[in-house]
Write a protein that holds these residues in place. Structure first.
Motif, short mmCIF file in Angstrom:
data_model
loop_
_atom_site.label_atom_id
_atom_site.label_comp_id
_atom_site.label_asym_id
_atom_site.label_seq_id
_atom_site.Cartn_x
_atom_site.Cartn_y
_atom_site.Cartn_z
N TRP A 187 0.84 -1.20 0.00
CA TRP A 187 0.00 0.00 0.00
C TRP A 187 0.88 1.25 0.00
CZ3 TRP A 187 -1.49 4.63 1.77
CH2 TRP A 187 -2.80 5.05 1.56
N PHE A 188 1.84 1.29 0.91
CA PHE A 188 2.74 2.44 0.96
C PHE A 188 3.58 2.55 -0.31
CE2 PHE A 188 2.29 2.41 5.72
CZ PHE A 188 1.79 3.70 5.82
N ARG A 189 3.95 1.42 -0.86
CA ARG A 189 4.72 1.44 -2.11
C ARG A 189 3.92 2.09 -3.23
NH1 ARG A 189 5.01 -4.17 -4.74
NH2 ARG A 189 2.91 -3.44 -5.29
N ASP A 190 2.65 1.67 -3.39
CA ASP A 190 1.85 2.11 -4.52
C ASP A 190 1.27 3.50 -4.35
OD1 ASP A 190 2.37 -0.34 -5.64
OD2 ASP A 190 0.46 -1.24 -5.06
N TYR A 191 0.93 3.88 -3.11
CA TYR A 191 0.23 5.15 -2.91
C TYR A 191 1.09 6.24 -2.28
CZ TYR A 191 -3.79 2.24 -3.95
OH TYR A 191 -4.66 1.38 -4.56
N LEU A 192 2.33 5.92 -1.92
CA LEU A 192 3.21 6.94 -1.35
C LEU A 192 4.59 6.92 -2.02
CD1 LEU A 192 3.59 9.18 0.73
CD2 LEU A 192 4.29 7.43 2.40
N TYR A 193 5.25 5.77 -2.01
CA TYR A 193 6.62 5.68 -2.51
C TYR A 193 6.70 6.00 -4.01
CZ TYR A 193 11.27 3.69 -3.36
OH TYR A 193 12.58 3.51 -3.73
N ILE A 194 5.86 5.36 -4.81
CA ILE A 194 5.89 5.58 -6.25
C ILE A 194 5.47 7.00 -6.62
CG2 ILE A 194 4.86 4.89 -8.47
CD1 ILE A 194 4.91 2.01 -7.47
N PRO A 195 4.36 7.55 -6.03
CA PRO A 195 4.02 8.95 -6.33
C PRO A 195 5.11 9.94 -5.95
CG PRO A 195 2.13 7.83 -5.38
CD PRO A 195 3.29 6.88 -5.26
N LEU A 196 5.93 9.61 -4.94
CA LEU A 196 7.04 10.48 -4.55
C LEU A 196 8.21 10.41 -5.54
CD1 LEU A 196 7.21 9.94 -0.68
CD2 LEU A 196 6.60 12.07 -1.85
N GLY A 197 8.14 9.46 -6.43
CA GLY A 197 9.22 9.29 -7.41
C GLY A 197 9.86 7.93 -7.34
N GLY A 198 9.58 7.20 -6.26
CA GLY A 198 10.11 5.86 -6.13
C GLY A 198 11.62 5.83 -6.22
N SER A 199 12.12 4.93 -7.04
CA SER A 199 13.56 4.79 -7.23
C SER A 199 13.99 5.28 -8.61
CB SER A 199 13.97 3.32 -7.06
OG SER A 199 13.25 2.50 -7.96
N SER A 249 19.94 10.73 -4.01
CA SER A 249 19.35 11.52 -2.93
C SER A 249 17.83 11.33 -2.86
CB SER A 249 19.68 13.00 -3.12
OG SER A 249 19.18 13.48 -4.35
N MET A 250 17.18 11.24 -4.03
CA MET A 250 15.74 11.02 -4.04
C MET A 250 15.39 9.63 -3.52
SD MET A 250 12.97 11.19 -7.19
CE MET A 250 13.04 12.99 -7.32
N PRO A 299 22.01 0.57 3.20
CA PRO A 299 23.17 -0.02 2.50
C PRO A 299 22.77 -0.87 1.31
CG PRO A 299 23.40 -0.25 4.88
CD PRO A 299 22.01 0.22 4.64
N LEU A 300 21.67 -1.61 1.44
CA LEU A 300 21.20 -2.44 0.34
C LEU A 300 20.79 -1.56 -0.85
CD1 LEU A 300 18.99 -4.94 2.36
CD2 LEU A 300 21.26 -5.38 1.42
N LEU A 301 20.14 -0.44 -0.54
CA LEU A 301 19.70 0.48 -1.59
C LEU A 301 20.89 1.10 -2.31
CD1 LEU A 301 17.27 2.04 -2.89
CD2 LEU A 301 17.67 3.80 -1.16
N LEU A 302 21.86 1.58 -1.55
CA LEU A 302 23.00 2.27 -2.13
C LEU A 302 23.88 1.34 -2.96
CD1 LEU A 302 24.04 4.55 0.88
CD2 LEU A 302 22.74 5.19 -1.16
N MET A 303 23.90 0.05 -2.58
CA MET A 303 24.70 -0.91 -3.33
C MET A 303 23.89 -1.70 -4.35
SD MET A 303 27.32 -2.43 -0.43
CE MET A 303 26.02 -2.94 0.73
N ASN A 304 22.61 -1.26 -4.54
CA ASN A 304 21.70 -1.92 -5.50
C ASN A 304 21.56 -3.42 -5.22
OD1 ASN A 304 21.11 0.41 -7.10
ND2 ASN A 304 23.13 0.22 -8.06
N ARG A 305 21.47 -3.75 -3.94
CA ARG A 305 21.30 -5.15 -3.55
C ARG A 305 19.95 -5.41 -2.90
NH1 ARG A 305 26.30 -6.78 0.08
NH2 ARG A 305 25.08 -8.70 0.09
#
Length: 482
Positions: A292-304, A309-310, A345-351
């Motif tokens: 729910w947070f992914r679809d209605y908050l994270y993605i509208p904010l720009g996601g990945s 920085s974003m 760390p997982l995000l920054l290293m694309n893991r």
């Protein structure tokens, strides 16, 4: 009305009989019965809060109809914000009013000003966070034209108030659940048996695992000054399995009960404690809220999609908001923040998408690398749960500082150690069963279809005996407070 109560044990068969033997021939009657049963189920706690559900239902139903007729983009945005303000307004008032007021008073006091404002004695309506998000997602999907609004008010009311998942989820999307109210349901014996199997497993998790773990989690957390590090670590582990058994148990019972009435709810837990990193854990824990947070908050904010920085900003927002959703206490916010730090760390290293499949798929034992990763992830999760369970930040810090002290290597001394050992054995039993069934959707199916009939029945009888053997005082589900 609690799933693990005598009231529900009487309520469920009555509704089941009326549903399949009295209203079966008429779909509208079936849906109306679901609405009526759901209102009785919810009103069992406090009938006064039924007005909130009814009002929210009317508002989102009406806005959905208006959105379908309106082409002017500006007016459509206004209609959407009407739904958001109403739904989040109710949630904000009942859940966060005193939190913001108390922190505002504290902030003014720090600057030498006194605010003579009294907090209100507000009773939090059970399940408001769940049905608020469910109705809100409907309006957003209609606004985005991903969903055609319904003109069947009874079906929509049944979708909003569907009693198996009304109080503590899963948070269903209208795209999945609402169409099921338009289709005539036929009784399927195999589906009903599967539902009963799921209910049984959920009751085992709740009554045997969660409620017994709660005794010791409460003892250690409420009296943490009396115990050393080893005892407090044990208390944190008990809470880790308490919240899992409690919440995933509720979801199992909700899913199983829905199957009895011919409905399919989405999976809400996928063996999260077998995760090999925090990213995988959040794909497996409380899936309906995470998505729910992914679809209605994270993605509208720009996601990945943006720069680093974003991505970092959106990650922290999603985890902090998720923490705040759980309750009006800084401990939940810190819990969300801590999980964001774990995830970073997982995000920054694309893991963060490395561990998509199941650990040791098709094998009985996991490789050493997976065992180590699962252990580290579990330990990090246990530490985070301390903030979730603690009364305040100071409580959590003192609790953790005692764990990471020399007393961690002492033998814990506490009362009722025999029951604690028995509970730990049952936790191991739960872990083994779920590990063996981790390749199925819910885990229990492996023991419903692949074993010989006699062995299968023996397993179910064992679960029933354990439930009656370890049953104690009825305890509310943890997530009722959220």
């Amino acid at each position: 009305m609690l799933f693990n109560s005598i009231d529900f044990a009487v309520f469920l068969p009555i509704v089941f009989i009326l549903y399949w033997f009295v209203t079966q021939k008429n779909l509208k009657y079936q849906n109306f019965l679901i609405v009526l049963a759901s209102y009785v189920f919810y009103g069992w706690w406090d009938w006064r809060f039924l007005s909130l559900i009814v009002f929210s239902t009317i508002v989102d139903y009406s806005i959905g109809i208006l959105l379908s007729k309106e082409e002017n983009n500006r007016k459509r945005i206004i209609l959407l914000w009407c739904s958001i303000i109403v739904n989040l307004g109710f949630l904000g008032f009942f859940k966060y009013y005193n939190f913001f007021l108390d922190n505002l008073i504290t902030a003014f006091t720090l600057f030498g000003q006194e605010l003579n404002v009294s907090s209100l004695k507000i009773i939090l309506p059970v399940g408001i966070s769940f049905y608020t998000f469910q109705t809100l997602s409907y309006t957003i999907d209609v606004y985005k034209k991903k969903l055609t609004p319904t003109k069947d008010f009874i079906a929509f009311s049944a979708f909003v108030s569907f009693f198996p998942q009304l109080v503590a989820g899963p948070i269903e999307r209208a795209t999945n659940l609402l169409p099921q109210f338009y289709t005539k349901r036929k009784f399927e014996y195999s589906k009903a048996v599967d539902g009963l199997r799921q209910i049984l497993w959920g009751l085992f998790k709740k009554i045997v695992i969660a409620d017994n773990s709660a005794r010791f989690a409460n003892e250690f957390f409420n009296n943490y000054n009396d115990y050393g590090g080893s005892g407090l670590l044990l208390g944190a582990i008990f809470f880790t399995f308490q919240i899992y058994g409690d919440f995933s148990g509720y979801s199992d019972i909700a899913i199983g009960t829905s199957r009895l009435f011919g409905f399919n709810l989405k999976q809400n837990f996928a063996f999260p404690y077998f995760s090999r990193d925090i990213a995988e854990f959040w794909r497996r824990w409380h899936i309906s809220l995470s998505t729910w947070f992914r679809d209605y908050l994270y993605i509208p904010l720009g996601g990945s999609r943006g720069g680093t920085s974003m991505k970092v900003r959106n990650t922290f927002i999603i985890f902090i908001v998720s923490g705040f959703w759980h309750g009006s206490n800084w401990t939940f916010i810190v819990w969300g923040l801590l999980n964001a730090i774990y995830f970073l760390p997982l995000l920054l290293m694309n893991r963060n998408r490395n561990n998509i499949g199941i650990s040791a798929e098709g094998k009985l034992f996991a490789p050493l690398k997976d065992i180590l990763n699962i252990s580290v992830t579990f330990l990090l999760t246990v530490i985070a749960w301390v903030f979730f369970r603690a009364d305040n930040i100071s409580h959590a810090i003192n609790y953790l500082s005692t764990i990471f002290s020399k007393s961690l290597f002492s033998i814990p001394e506490f009362s009722n150690r025999q029951l604690a050992i028995e509970t730990l054995v049952l936790i191991v039993f739960l872990v083994v069963i779920e590990w063996l069934g981790r390749e199925t959707q819910y885990g229990i199916e492996k023991f419903g279809f692949k074993w010989p009939r006699s062995l299968r029945l023996g397993f179910y009888i064992l679960l029933i005996c354990l439930i009656f053997l370890f049953i104690g005082k009825e305890q509310e589900f943890i997530y009722f407070q959220f």
